[in-house]
Write a protein that holds these residues in place. Structure first.
Motif, PDB file in Angstrom:
ATOM      1  N   GLY A   1       0.823  -1.217   0.000  1.00 24.73           N
ATOM      2  CA  GLY A   1       0.000   0.000   0.000  1.00 24.73           C
ATOM      3  C   GLY A   1       0.852   1.260   0.000  1.00 24.73           C
ATOM      4  N   ILE A   2       1.938   1.229   0.750  1.00 21.28           N
ATOM      5  CA  ILE A   2       2.818   2.400   0.788  1.00 21.28           C
ATOM      6  C   ILE A   2       3.439   2.654  -0.581  1.00 21.28           C
ATOM      7  CG2 ILE A   2       4.952   3.296   1.778  1.00 21.28           C
ATOM      8  CD1 ILE A   2       4.245   1.884   4.368  1.00 21.28           C
ATOM      9  N   ILE A   3       3.879   1.565  -1.239  1.00 19.26           N
ATOM     10  CA  ILE A   3       4.491   1.718  -2.565  1.00 19.26           C
ATOM     11  C   ILE A   3       3.469   2.255  -3.566  1.00 19.26           C
ATOM     12  CG2 ILE A   3       5.540   0.464  -4.480  1.00 19.26           C
ATOM     13  CD1 ILE A   3       6.789  -1.403  -2.422  1.00 19.26           C
ATOM     14  N   ALA A   4       2.233   1.683  -3.537  1.00 18.18           N
ATOM     15  CA  ALA A   4       1.197   2.158  -4.461  1.00 18.18           C
ATOM     16  C   ALA A   4       0.865   3.625  -4.211  1.00 18.18           C
ATOM     17  CB  ALA A   4      -0.051   1.296  -4.313  1.00 18.18           C
ATOM     18  N   GLY A   5       0.754   3.993  -2.952  1.00 22.35           N
ATOM     19  CA  GLY A   5       0.471   5.396  -2.640  1.00 22.35           C
ATOM     20  C   GLY A   5       1.586   6.319  -3.097  1.00 22.35           C
ATOM     21  N   ALA A   6       2.835   5.855  -2.952  1.00 20.22           N
ATOM     22  CA  ALA A   6       3.956   6.681  -3.400  1.00 20.22           C
ATOM     23  C   ALA A   6       3.936   6.862  -4.915  1.00 20.22           C
ATOM     24  CB  ALA A   6       5.274   6.047  -2.955  1.00 20.22           C
ATOM     25  N   ILE A   7       3.619   5.771  -5.647  1.00 20.71           N
ATOM     26  CA  ILE A   7       3.565   5.862  -7.110  1.00 20.71           C
ATOM     27  C   ILE A   7       2.471   6.824  -7.551  1.00 20.71           C
ATOM     28  CG2 ILE A   7       3.085   4.557  -9.211  1.00 20.71           C
ATOM     29  CD1 ILE A   7       4.413   2.150  -7.898  1.00 20.71           C
TER      30      ILE A   7
ATOM     31  N   LEU B   1       2.860  10.284  -9.702  1.00 15.07           N
ATOM     32  CA  LEU B   1       2.139  10.541 -10.947  1.00 15.07           C
ATOM     33  C   LEU B   1       1.327  11.829 -10.883  1.00 15.07           C
ATOM     34  CD1 LEU B   1       0.921   6.932 -11.869  1.00 15.07           C
ATOM     35  CD2 LEU B   1       2.784   8.231 -12.908  1.00 15.07           C
ATOM     36  N   LEU B   2       0.676  12.049  -9.766  1.00  9.83           N
ATOM     37  CA  LEU B   2      -0.097  13.284  -9.626  1.00  9.83           C
ATOM     38  C   LEU B   2       0.807  14.510  -9.705  1.00  9.83           C
ATOM     39  CD1 LEU B   2      -2.638  12.323  -6.804  1.00  9.83           C
ATOM     40  CD2 LEU B   2      -3.116  12.660  -9.236  1.00  9.83           C
ATOM     41  N   ILE B   3       1.952  14.405  -9.093  1.00  9.92           N
ATOM     42  CA  ILE B   3       2.888  15.530  -9.138  1.00  9.92           C
ATOM     43  C   ILE B   3       3.349  15.785 -10.572  1.00  9.92           C
ATOM     44  CG2 ILE B   3       5.179  16.308  -8.406  1.00  9.92           C
ATOM     45  CD1 ILE B   3       4.680  14.861  -5.756  1.00  9.92           C
ATOM     46  N   LEU B   4       3.655  14.703 -11.309  1.00  3.84           N
ATOM     47  CA  LEU B   4       4.086  14.863 -12.697  1.00  3.84           C
ATOM     48  C   LEU B   4       2.984  15.468 -13.563  1.00  3.84           C
ATOM     49  CD1 LEU B   4       6.050  11.522 -13.234  1.00  3.84           C
ATOM     50  CD2 LEU B   4       6.982  13.810 -12.861  1.00  3.84           C
ATOM     51  N   ILE B   5       1.732  15.024 -13.334  1.00  2.00           N
ATOM     52  CA  ILE B   5       0.610  15.584 -14.099  1.00  2.00           C
ATOM     53  C   ILE B   5       0.445  17.073 -13.823  1.00  2.00           C
ATOM     54  CG2 ILE B   5      -1.900  15.531 -14.357  1.00  2.00           C
ATOM     55  CD1 ILE B   5      -1.734  12.493 -13.927  1.00  2.00           C
TER      56      ILE B   5
END
Length: 376
Positions: free
Chosen positions: A241-247, A251-255
């Motif tokens: 869950g931590i890894i998925a949340g980090a990804i 992605l949101l930051i890149l968008i």
């Protein structure tokens, strides 16, 4: 002759020994004392006198030097029926005789407000000629342990190794530490490894049953202090869950960054386009009309009105639609002053025949003309 002298010296030695044996120190207390800093202690020194001890009584307490090269320090003195207490500045105001009248056989002293620097060997010396006696006692002033600090070092998760530490910043060695559990079964973990000198407890492969309240006690020979630690063993975190949340966060930051860059580029392009449009020269815009003088304008208007009076309705319509210029004015005509510029022919409004008849116009037949002015 020589035997006689020898017998005389032997008799004198026996007499002096008998006289000297009259003064005795009767104290039988311990010669090694341990006390905590801040406490008080009585150094015992009782004595008895014999009738042969006829000289003045002197009582002297001194702190013996630990090094033979140094001088002993006199602390307090009784001589000539007077007490002298200010001989040693570090002990000033803290050393007093136990008895108001030491001549009664009590040469003991009391030391108050003990400090670790007061540790050493003390000597009580009683003199009353011809008798002299002394007694030595060792004093060790220890510092009581300060309140220790308890904390957990390392992760407190299930399956991890956790170290519980207990540290006291003050206290005379040897210090010893003891851990105990005060909640639930009050039993320490089976995998715990204790170090009473370092004050640590290593808990290997921690489990949820190890959670609870623990107490650490720091102690030495003069006192003890304790602290409380609340240990909470938590489940391991959800790594997936931590890894998925980090990804997702990345992605949101890149968008967001991409959107910002797109908006900046679009605004920059729009600004550049507007700047180019403002600087562009339009070739299809007609030049401004030249202004004429007021007098000539009135004359032209009058001639136009007279011409209108001699025109028929059909010719008026043809005249209005006939072009006045065959070519675009040259640059020289634009540069000509307004007074020399030719006036464009006026354009008559289109009016119907009945309307002109009401106004008093007379129909006149005007022959048709071509562009060069000849009659057709």
């Amino acid at each position: 002759m020589e035997p006689t002298i020898a017998r005389s010296y032997g008799a004198l030695f026996i007499i002096l020994a008998g006289v000297a044996s009259g003064l005795e120190i009767t104290s039988t207390g311990p010669t090694f004392i341990e006390k905590a800093s801040g406490q008080s202690v009585m150094l015992d020194c009782h004595f008895t006198l014999a009738p042969e001890d006829s000289g003045p009584l002197d009582i002297e307490w001194s702190l013996l030097a630990s090094d033979n090269q140094k001088e002993d320090k006199v602390m307090i003195l009784f001589s000539g029926d007077r007490v002298y207490e200010d001989y040693y500045p570090p002990m000033k105001g803290r050393a007093h005789f136990n008895s108001a009248d030491p001549k009664n056989g009590d040469a003991s002293i009391n030391l108050t407000g003990l400090k670790s620097s007061d540790s050493g060997t003390y000597q009580c010396k009683v003199k009353k000629a011809p008798g002299i006696r002394s007694r030595k006692m060792a004093l060790n002033v220890m510092v009581k342990p300060s309140k220790p600090r308890c904390y957990a070092e390392g992760p407190t998760e299930q399956g991890k190794d956790t170290v519980l530490r207990c540290i006291s910043n003050e206290g005379t060695n040897p210090l010893r530490y003891n851990w105990e559990k005060t909640s639930d079964t009050k039993l320490l973990p089976a995998s715990a490894v204790l170090d009473p000198v370092a004050g640590t407890m290593n808990v290997r492969n921690a489990s949820a049953i190890y959670s609870g309240t623990y107490r650490c006690t720091a102690s030495n020979r003069v006192g003890s202090e304790e602290c409380i630690l609340q240990l909470n063993i938590t489940p391991p975190p959800n790594t997936a869950g931590i890894i998925a949340g980090a990804i997702i966060a990345v992605l949101l930051i890149l968008i967001i960054i991409a959107i910002i860059l797109f908006c900046c580029c679009r605004a920059r392009h729009r600004k550049k386009y507007e700047k180019e449009i403002c600087n562009e020269i339009r070739e299809d815009v007609p030049p401004p009309k030249s202004r004429v003088s007021t007098a000539r304008s009135f004359t032209s208007v009058g001639s136009q009105r007279s011409s209108l009076g001699s025109m028929s309705p059909s010719n008026l319509h043809e005249y209005a639609l006939k072009p006045q210029y065959d070519k675009i004015p040259s640059s020289e005509e634009y540069d000509r002053p307004p007074s020399h510029a030719p006036l464009p022919p006026p354009t008559a409004p289109k009016m119907a025949g009945p309307n002109l008849s009401r106004m008093g116009a007379i129909p006149v037949m005007i022959p048709a003309q071509n562009r060069d002015g000849s009659i057709v």
